[in-house]
Design a protein around this motif. Structure first.
Motif, mmCIF file in Angstrom:
data_model
loop_
_atom_site.group_PDB
_atom_site.id
_atom_site.type_symbol
_atom_site.label_atom_id
_atom_site.label_comp_id
_atom_site.label_asym_id
_atom_site.label_seq_id
_atom_site.Cartn_x
_atom_site.Cartn_y
_atom_site.Cartn_z
ATOM 1 N N ALA A 1 22.767 61.769 23.656
ATOM 2 C CA ALA A 1 23.810 60.817 23.269
ATOM 3 C C ALA A 1 24.586 60.392 24.509
ATOM 4 C CB ALA A 1 24.746 61.456 22.237
ATOM 5 N N PRO A 2 25.114 59.180 24.518
ATOM 6 C CA PRO A 2 25.784 58.671 25.707
ATOM 7 C C PRO A 2 27.174 59.252 25.916
ATOM 8 C CG PRO A 2 25.802 57.006 23.988
ATOM 9 C CD PRO A 2 25.031 58.177 23.459
ATOM 10 N N ARG A 3 27.233 60.552 26.108
ATOM 11 C CA ARG A 3 28.489 61.210 26.493
ATOM 12 C C ARG A 3 28.136 62.199 27.579
ATOM 13 N NH1 ARG A 3 28.448 61.395 21.022
ATOM 14 N NH2 ARG A 3 27.735 63.535 21.118
ATOM 15 N N SER A 4 29.059 62.446 28.478
ATOM 16 C CA SER A 4 28.709 63.198 29.673
ATOM 17 C C SER A 4 28.145 64.580 29.350
ATOM 18 C CB SER A 4 29.917 63.305 30.583
ATOM 19 O OG SER A 4 30.989 63.885 29.883
ATOM 20 N N TYR A 5 28.692 65.232 28.327
ATOM 21 C CA TYR A 5 28.223 66.587 28.048
ATOM 22 C C TYR A 5 26.720 66.607 27.790
ATOM 23 C CZ TYR A 5 27.493 71.108 26.016
ATOM 24 O OH TYR A 5 27.011 72.358 25.775
ATOM 25 N N ASP A 6 26.262 65.614 27.030
ATOM 26 C CA ASP A 6 24.843 65.555 26.697
ATOM 27 C C ASP A 6 24.001 65.262 27.915
ATOM 28 O OD1 ASP A 6 25.451 66.027 24.105
ATOM 29 O OD2 ASP A 6 25.513 63.922 23.546
ATOM 30 N N VAL A 7 24.551 64.457 28.796
ATOM 31 C CA VAL A 7 23.809 64.138 30.013
ATOM 32 C C VAL A 7 23.636 65.407 30.841
ATOM 33 C CG1 VAL A 7 23.804 62.759 32.105
ATOM 34 C CG2 VAL A 7 24.529 61.739 29.957
ATOM 35 N N TRP A 8 24.667 66.235 30.918
ATOM 36 C CA TRP A 8 24.540 67.493 31.645
ATOM 37 C C TRP A 8 23.492 68.394 31.025
ATOM 38 C CZ3 TRP A 8 30.514 68.292 31.566
ATOM 39 C CH2 TRP A 8 31.092 67.417 32.511
ATOM 40 N N ALA A 9 23.350 68.337 29.699
ATOM 41 C CA ALA A 9 22.361 69.184 29.026
ATOM 42 C C ALA A 9 20.959 68.874 29.526
ATOM 43 C CB ALA A 9 22.452 69.027 27.510
ATOM 44 N N VAL B 1 15.658 59.641 26.339
ATOM 45 C CA VAL B 1 15.967 58.400 25.621
ATOM 46 C C VAL B 1 17.332 58.519 24.959
ATOM 47 C CG1 VAL B 1 14.831 59.057 23.431
ATOM 48 C CG2 VAL B 1 15.012 56.635 24.071
ATOM 49 N N LEU B 2 18.094 57.475 25.023
ATOM 50 C CA LEU B 2 19.399 57.472 24.373
ATOM 51 C C LEU B 2 19.233 57.388 22.863
ATOM 52 C CD1 LEU B 2 21.731 55.052 26.357
ATOM 53 C CD2 LEU B 2 22.167 57.448 25.816
ATOM 54 N N ASN B 3 19.937 58.237 22.164
ATOM 55 C CA ASN B 3 20.056 58.093 20.707
ATOM 56 C C ASN B 3 21.546 58.073 20.402
ATOM 57 O OD1 ASN B 3 19.397 57.973 17.952
ATOM 58 N ND2 ASN B 3 19.610 60.183 17.772
ATOM 59 N N TYR C 1 13.519 57.672 32.533
ATOM 60 C CA TYR C 1 14.363 57.090 31.487
ATOM 61 C C TYR C 1 13.527 56.101 30.678
ATOM 62 C CZ TYR C 1 18.174 54.528 29.263
ATOM 63 O OH TYR C 1 18.998 53.941 28.343
ATOM 64 N N LEU C 2 13.553 56.259 29.380
ATOM 65 C CA LEU C 2 12.838 55.340 28.500
ATOM 66 C C LEU C 2 13.843 54.291 28.008
ATOM 67 C CD1 LEU C 2 9.842 55.540 27.766
ATOM 68 C CD2 LEU C 2 10.489 56.683 25.666
ATOM 69 N N PRO C 3 13.663 53.039 28.428
ATOM 70 C CA PRO C 3 14.696 52.022 28.148
ATOM 71 C C PRO C 3 14.586 51.427 26.750
ATOM 72 C CG PRO C 3 12.959 51.056 29.473
ATOM 73 C CD PRO C 3 12.564 52.502 29.235
ATOM 74 N N THR C 4 14.453 52.313 25.750
ATOM 75 C CA THR C 4 14.355 51.854 24.362
ATOM 76 C C THR C 4 15.369 52.623 23.521
ATOM 77 O OG1 THR C 4 12.594 53.496 24.025
ATOM 78 C CG2 THR C 4 11.906 51.243 24.516
ATOM 79 N N PRO C 5 16.671 52.395 23.782
ATOM 80 C CA PRO C 5 17.690 53.193 23.091
ATOM 81 C C PRO C 5 17.678 52.964 21.577
ATOM 82 C CG PRO C 5 18.699 51.335 24.250
ATOM 83 C CD PRO C 5 17.265 51.386 24.680
ATOM 84 N N ILE C 6 18.009 54.041 20.883
ATOM 85 C CA ILE C 6 18.211 53.983 19.432
ATOM 86 C C ILE C 6 19.717 54.043 19.214
ATOM 87 C CG2 ILE C 6 17.828 55.197 17.254
ATOM 88 C CD1 ILE C 6 15.196 54.149 18.280
ATOM 89 N N ARG C 7 20.224 53.118 18.453
ATOM 90 C CA ARG C 7 21.675 53.078 18.264
ATOM 91 C C ARG C 7 22.082 53.813 16.984
ATOM 92 N NH1 ARG C 7 20.156 48.708 21.180
ATOM 93 N NH2 ARG C 7 21.268 48.598 23.156
#
Ligand SMILES: Nc1ncnc2c1ncn2[C@@H]1O[C@H](COP(=O)(O)OP(=O)(O)O)[C@@H](O)[C@H]1O
Ligand SMILES: [Mg+2]
Length: 219
Positions: free
Chosen positions: A111-119, A142-144, A170-176
């Motif tokens: 998910a697009p929040r820093s904590y998840d990016v660190w994971a 991939v962003l979900n 990075y897979l540029p096919t985000p799911i919103r």
């Protein structure tokens, strides 16, 4: 293809995407086996709901939260399926480690929040470990649950953060974040099967589906 959808972090959409991709692949005529590597059994419950509703095609589904059992079963049964999709997660999950060694492709939703990016750093260590046993694992993030706004700064930031983790592409096919994904997932339906149809959700899932199943694999 053996595809694992994994993240040591929960709630990022592993089960949602595993169920969506498995049904979409079956609708495309492939023999798919969905493996639920999570003790919580969310994917198993979704596929049971699908069976209960007598939706075709039915999806073969098994739950192996134990790594050695998962490994043994996949090694024995892999020839019977075109594709195996493994929903694996949990920091201390032996299923995730076993799945990574067997997989051609790892898809890590975040998910697009820093904590998840660190994971992603946690996952990067597991990818290194799997690659030391078996070459050729391709790993994608991939962003979900991405923001609905097309040009969200959060989404762009998350994409840039993946570039800092060399283990991942990075897979540029985000799911919103869309109700169609949560509603369909719980009922064991593909978003394309859900009425009323959400064309944006269907379009996002189609884009992810094409990107994932066109990944060139070596095995
Ligand atoms: N793209 C999305 N849009 C809306 N809800 C979502 C989306 N992805 C996941 N969810 C919801 O978020 C919650 C966590 O998703 P889940 O797939 O169970 O995550 P995980 O398997 O990683 O723990 C669920 O309630 C699910 O319905
Ligand atoms: Mg799950």
């Amino acid at each position: 293809m053996i595809l694992t959808i994994g993240n040591t972090k929960g709630g990022v959409g592993k089960t949602t995407l595993a169920v969506q991709l498995a049904i979409a692949r079956a609708l495309a005529g492939r023999d798919v086996w969905l493996i639920d590597g999570d003790r919580q059994g969310t994917a198993t419950a979704a596929i049971a709901a699908r069976a209960e509703a007598e939706r075709q095609p039915g999806i073969a589904c098994a739950q192996y939260p134990d790594g050695p059992t998962l490994r043994g079963q996949v090694q024995q049964q892999r020839g019977k399926f075109d594709d195996i999709i493994i929903d694996a997660g949990g920091r201390d999950s032996t299923a995730l480690r076993a799945a990574l060694v067997l997989s051609d492709v790892l898809l890590v939703p975040f998910a697009p929040r820093s904590y998840d990016v660190w994971a992603l750093d946690d996952m990067a260590a597991l990818v290194d470990e799997a690659r030391s046993v078996r070459d050729g694992l391709r790993a994608f993030a991939v962003l979900n649950l991405a923001d609905a706004g097309e040009h969200s700064a959060d989404n762009a930031e998350a994409a840039a953060a993946v570039a800092d983790v060399p283990q991942f592409e990075y897979l540029p096919t985000p799911i919103r974040r869309r109700k169609a994904f949560s509603n369909a997932g719980g009922a064991g339906l593909a978003v394309a099967e859900l009425a009323p149809r959400d064309p944006k959700a269907c379009g996002e899932l189609d884009a992810l589906f094409s990107a994932v199943f066109n990944i060139q694999i070596t095995a």
